[in-house]
Design an enzyme around this catalytic site. Sequence first.
Site, PDB file in Angstrom:
ATOM      1  N   LEU A  45       0.889  -1.151   0.000  1.00 53.42           N
ATOM      2  CA  LEU A  45       0.000   0.000   0.000  1.00 53.42           C
ATOM      3  C   LEU A  45       0.931   1.205   0.000  1.00 53.42           C
ATOM      4  O   LEU A  45       1.883   1.245   0.782  1.00 53.42           O
ATOM      5  CB  LEU A  45      -0.876   0.033   1.256  1.00 53.42           C
ATOM      6  CG  LEU A  45      -2.021  -0.961   1.328  1.00 53.42           C
ATOM      7  CD1 LEU A  45      -2.665  -0.930   2.708  1.00 53.42           C
ATOM      8  CD2 LEU A  45      -3.065  -0.662   0.264  1.00 53.42           C
ATOM      9  N   ASP A  46       0.684   2.170  -0.878  1.00 49.97           N
ATOM     10  CA  ASP A  46       1.602   3.311  -0.926  1.00 49.97           C
ATOM     11  C   ASP A  46       1.488   4.138   0.353  1.00 49.97           C
ATOM     12  O   ASP A  46       0.602   3.917   1.185  1.00 49.97           O
ATOM     13  CB  ASP A  46       1.391   4.136  -2.196  1.00 49.97           C
ATOM     14  CG  ASP A  46       0.008   4.751  -2.305  1.00 49.97           C
ATOM     15  OD1 ASP A  46      -0.531   5.219  -1.285  1.00 49.97           O
ATOM     16  OD2 ASP A  46      -0.536   4.764  -3.421  1.00 49.97           O
ATOM     17  N   GLU A  47       2.392   5.060   0.502  1.00 49.65           N
ATOM     18  CA  GLU A  47       2.490   5.862   1.726  1.00 49.65           C
ATOM     19  C   GLU A  47       1.177   6.575   2.062  1.00 49.65           C
ATOM     20  O   GLU A  47       0.816   6.723   3.219  1.00 49.65           O
ATOM     21  CB  GLU A  47       3.619   6.875   1.548  1.00 49.65           C
ATOM     22  CG  GLU A  47       3.990   7.644   2.771  1.00 49.65           C
ATOM     23  CD  GLU A  47       5.211   8.529   2.563  1.00 49.65           C
ATOM     24  OE1 GLU A  47       5.648   9.129   3.553  1.00 49.65           O
ATOM     25  OE2 GLU A  47       5.719   8.640   1.424  1.00 49.65           O
ATOM     26  N   SER A  49      -1.850   5.522   1.338  1.00 51.11           N
ATOM     27  CA  SER A  49      -2.972   4.591   1.462  1.00 51.11           C
ATOM     28  C   SER A  49      -2.963   3.928   2.831  1.00 51.11           C
ATOM     29  O   SER A  49      -1.939   3.852   3.493  1.00 51.11           O
ATOM     30  CB  SER A  49      -2.910   3.538   0.366  1.00 51.11           C
ATOM     31  OG  SER A  49      -3.011   4.159  -0.901  1.00 51.11           O
ATOM     32  N   ARG A 146      -0.324   1.785  -8.117  1.00 48.22           N
ATOM     33  CA  ARG A 146      -1.338   2.819  -7.851  1.00 48.22           C
ATOM     34  C   ARG A 146      -2.580   2.635  -8.733  1.00 48.22           C
ATOM     35  O   ARG A 146      -3.235   3.599  -9.129  1.00 48.22           O
ATOM     36  CB  ARG A 146      -0.739   4.212  -7.996  1.00 48.22           C
ATOM     37  CG  ARG A 146       0.355   4.463  -6.955  1.00 48.22           C
ATOM     38  CD  ARG A 146       1.008   5.819  -7.103  1.00 48.22           C
ATOM     39  NE  ARG A 146       0.143   6.921  -6.702  1.00 48.22           N
ATOM     40  CZ  ARG A 146       0.079   7.454  -5.487  1.00 48.22           C
ATOM     41  NH1 ARG A 146       0.824   6.976  -4.523  1.00 48.22           N
ATOM     42  NH2 ARG A 146      -0.712   8.468  -5.235  1.00 48.22           N
TER      43      ARG A 146
END
Length: 188
Positions: A45-47, A49, A146
């Site tokens: 999960l990106d920063e 999210s 993403r």
Amino acid sequence: MKHHHYILHKPYGYLSQFIYEQKRKKKMLGELYAFAEGTMAIGRLDEDSEGLLLLTTDGRVSEKVRSKQVDKEYYVQVDGIITDEAIQQMKEGVEIGFEGQKYITLPCEASKIEVPNFAPRSKKIRDERHGPTSWASITVNEGKFRQVRKMTASVGFPTLRLVRVRIGNVHLADLKSGEVVEVSDFSI
């Protein structure tokens, strides 16, 4: 060798990794819990999210979870009141950019949902004077970089907040942000 498996509610602002070798200081998963040596995040999960993240010391489990046989469900808060047409477009597949190429996403499940009962995010999204927002559920079984954010943007509703709520049969349920539970295995 006994493997370890964890279910985590990844908070906003953390990287889905344990080592970051750039100069800027970043928050890492290891700050949240004393994970066993060799623990890795399954997927990312990106920063920006939040939500469900599975971690394991078993690479074979990681490979299974990341496969296209396992659905991943996200609740997304978008800019504006999302339309039925936008939902239908995402269901059928939309064009996004991936690794410098155009890519058509696979068909997925998507629907409008009521505002979920999440705790406020640590960093405020925005306030009502900037216009209305709405929520959708998007379930994919692929995981391009993403992807969900790119999907909502491609249909005209940029993502403001993204929370993964389910991976296969594992649900975020009532885990609070930053909470970790060790489990014997994942019933994917």
